[in-house]
Design an enzyme around this catalytic site. Sequence first.
Site, short mmCIF file in Angstrom:
data_model
loop_
_atom_site.label_atom_id
_atom_site.label_comp_id
_atom_site.label_asym_id
_atom_site.label_seq_id
_atom_site.Cartn_x
_atom_site.Cartn_y
_atom_site.Cartn_z
N THR A 36 10.64 1.37 -21.86
CA THR A 36 11.68 2.45 -21.57
C THR A 36 13.04 1.67 -21.72
OG1 THR A 36 12.79 3.83 -19.77
CG2 THR A 36 11.91 1.60 -19.17
N ASN A 54 1.76 2.92 -2.57
CA ASN A 54 1.25 3.77 -3.62
C ASN A 54 -0.31 3.60 -4.09
OD1 ASN A 54 1.68 5.98 -5.29
ND2 ASN A 54 2.33 4.84 -6.90
N TYR A 94 15.21 4.03 -12.48
CA TYR A 94 14.12 3.26 -12.88
C TYR A 94 14.13 2.49 -13.98
CZ TYR A 94 9.62 2.29 -14.96
OH TYR A 94 8.42 1.74 -15.63
N TYR A 146 5.48 -2.67 -21.42
CA TYR A 146 4.42 -1.92 -21.78
C TYR A 146 4.72 -0.42 -22.39
CZ TYR A 146 2.70 -4.23 -17.58
OH TYR A 146 2.51 -5.35 -16.54
N LYS A 173 14.27 -2.00 -14.64
CA LYS A 173 13.56 -3.00 -15.49
C LYS A 173 14.57 -3.71 -16.21
CE LYS A 173 9.41 -1.92 -14.21
NZ LYS A 173 8.77 -2.66 -13.30
N SER A 212 8.99 -2.65 -19.37
CA SER A 212 8.51 -1.19 -19.84
C SER A 212 9.15 -1.03 -21.08
CB SER A 212 8.83 -0.36 -19.01
OG SER A 212 9.05 0.96 -19.63
N ASN A 259 3.34 13.02 -12.69
CA ASN A 259 4.43 13.05 -13.67
C ASN A 259 3.82 12.84 -15.16
OD1 ASN A 259 6.64 13.55 -11.68
ND2 ASN A 259 6.00 11.48 -11.13
N LEU A 266 0.88 -1.03 -0.03
CA LEU A 266 -0.06 -0.15 -0.11
C LEU A 266 0.84 1.13 0.03
CD1 LEU A 266 -2.61 -1.01 2.67
CD2 LEU A 266 -2.95 -1.31 0.02
C1 UD1 Z 1 7.68 7.41 -18.44
C2 UD1 Z 1 8.66 6.47 -18.69
C3 UD1 Z 1 8.29 4.87 -18.76
C4 UD1 Z 1 7.22 4.76 -17.53
C5 UD1 Z 1 6.12 5.78 -17.39
C6 UD1 Z 1 5.25 5.55 -16.41
C7 UD1 Z 1 10.69 7.15 -19.73
C8 UD1 Z 1 11.47 7.39 -21.09
N1 UD1 Z 1 9.73 6.75 -19.77
O1 UD1 Z 1 6.96 7.38 -19.91
O2 UD1 Z 1 9.13 4.00 -18.90
O3 UD1 Z 1 6.94 3.56 -17.69
O4 UD1 Z 1 6.79 7.03 -17.49
O5 UD1 Z 1 5.71 6.20 -15.24
O6 UD1 Z 1 11.49 6.79 -18.82
N2 UD1 Z 1 4.23 15.18 -20.95
C9 UD1 Z 1 4.02 16.65 -21.31
N3 UD1 Z 1 3.41 17.20 -20.43
C10 UD1 Z 1 3.24 16.55 -18.94
C11 UD1 Z 1 3.59 15.12 -18.95
C12 UD1 Z 1 3.97 14.52 -19.88
O7 UD1 Z 1 4.22 17.29 -22.34
O8 UD1 Z 1 2.92 17.28 -17.95
C13 UD1 Z 1 4.80 14.35 -22.48
C14 UD1 Z 1 6.01 13.89 -22.44
O9 UD1 Z 1 7.06 14.78 -22.48
C15 UD1 Z 1 6.14 12.80 -23.21
C16 UD1 Z 1 4.58 12.19 -22.95
O10 UD1 Z 1 3.72 13.36 -22.66
O11 UD1 Z 1 6.23 13.07 -24.53
C17 UD1 Z 1 4.40 11.17 -22.16
O12 UD1 Z 1 4.71 11.41 -20.99
P1 UD1 Z 1 4.40 10.42 -19.57
O13 UD1 Z 1 2.98 10.30 -19.50
O14 UD1 Z 1 5.32 11.16 -18.66
O15 UD1 Z 1 5.10 9.07 -20.05
P2 UD1 Z 1 6.57 8.92 -20.55
O16 UD1 Z 1 7.78 9.52 -20.19
O17 UD1 Z 1 6.63 8.35 -21.94
#
Ligand code: UD1
Length: 341
Positions: free
Chosen positions: A128, A36, A151, A179, A155, A126, A200, A34
Amino acid sequence: MSTILVTGGTGYIGSHTVVELMREGMEVVIVDNLSNSNLEVLDGIEAIAGKRPHFEEMDLRERDATYRVFEKYAGVDAIIHFAAFKAVGESVEKPLAYYENNLLSLIHLLEAMDRYGVDHMVFSSSCTVYGEPDSLPVTEDSPIKKATSPYGNTKQICEEILQDSQASSPGKGLISLRYFNPIGAHPSAMIGELPSGVPNNLIPFITQTAIGIREQLSVFGDDYNTPDGSAIRDYINVVDLARAHVKAIRRLLEKRQKQAYEVFNLGTGRGLSVFEVIRAFEKVTGQPLNFRVVDRREGDVEQVYADTTYANTELGWKAEIGIEETLLSAWDWEKYIRSKS
Ligand code: UD1
């Protein structure tokens, strides 16, 4: 009836997978510390599946406590291992916590499998691991690039641990599922993603902005080498993703693996830019989203999307739910949780 031990089963992807397993008539034992998630998720699962899964609050970093779960639930047929820390930025701040949690929990589970005669595991990996790919879409054979965060490195290391562990113990059948970007929520809006603090990830940030918790979405960069300049990802519906786990479990239990350690990409095969996602969200909700373009986020890749051929043909799985339905489910979930608080 098969019994599946689901670690991290009250988490985002875990809870959706528990629902799909129970709908298939499988017995589910959730273990989760728990850290998260919360116990209310069990109510959501029960409301959807019509039955409450077994639940043990415990920490997989503790070997003896891990063993005790296997003693209590003798007859576990397979494990799905979701439990892990997953925040990229936090992993840069606290690398040791990430290595300790993500590696130790996997090692303890593999030790327990040997000790209690459990032969099968599905592991949450992932995309990633591919880093910034040289060519698109990425297949399972695309090269593994140096991880850009602790992170991501956990993986990669976990996948290596699985491969080595399988090689030393031929009876084991293991599957890593890579994923792409899981998003959305269950259509009932009774379970979904619950990010703590400032999100995030893109979709929770969008839904929180739309509902008024965040003032504005920052789009991280519009100067990428993509058609509209924003970064491209393969957004996969979480229910589709959950169903792939059921397929993977069946493949293991029915001993249909081609190799005893296998890897599958789980995505839609289609890349969407950040601007495309914003436009789709505005279309389905009918309201404009407040956003502005800022600098690129450190560590982000320009574009990544999956070649899903192997999952389609071998696993017999395909993503079915479209982006608009998926974004609507995320929005319904956001409205539901805010109506409760
Ligand atoms: C990241 C990780 C992935 C992880 C996933 C879940 C990397 C490269 N990727 O994915 O491994 O499984 O998080 O936590 O480490 N964006 C914006 N504004 C925001 C948030 C995101 O523009 O406020 C954009 C990002 O730049 C990206 C896209 O949206 O282009 C997706 O971002 P996000 O949802 O954070 O996922 P990833 O970074 O792709």
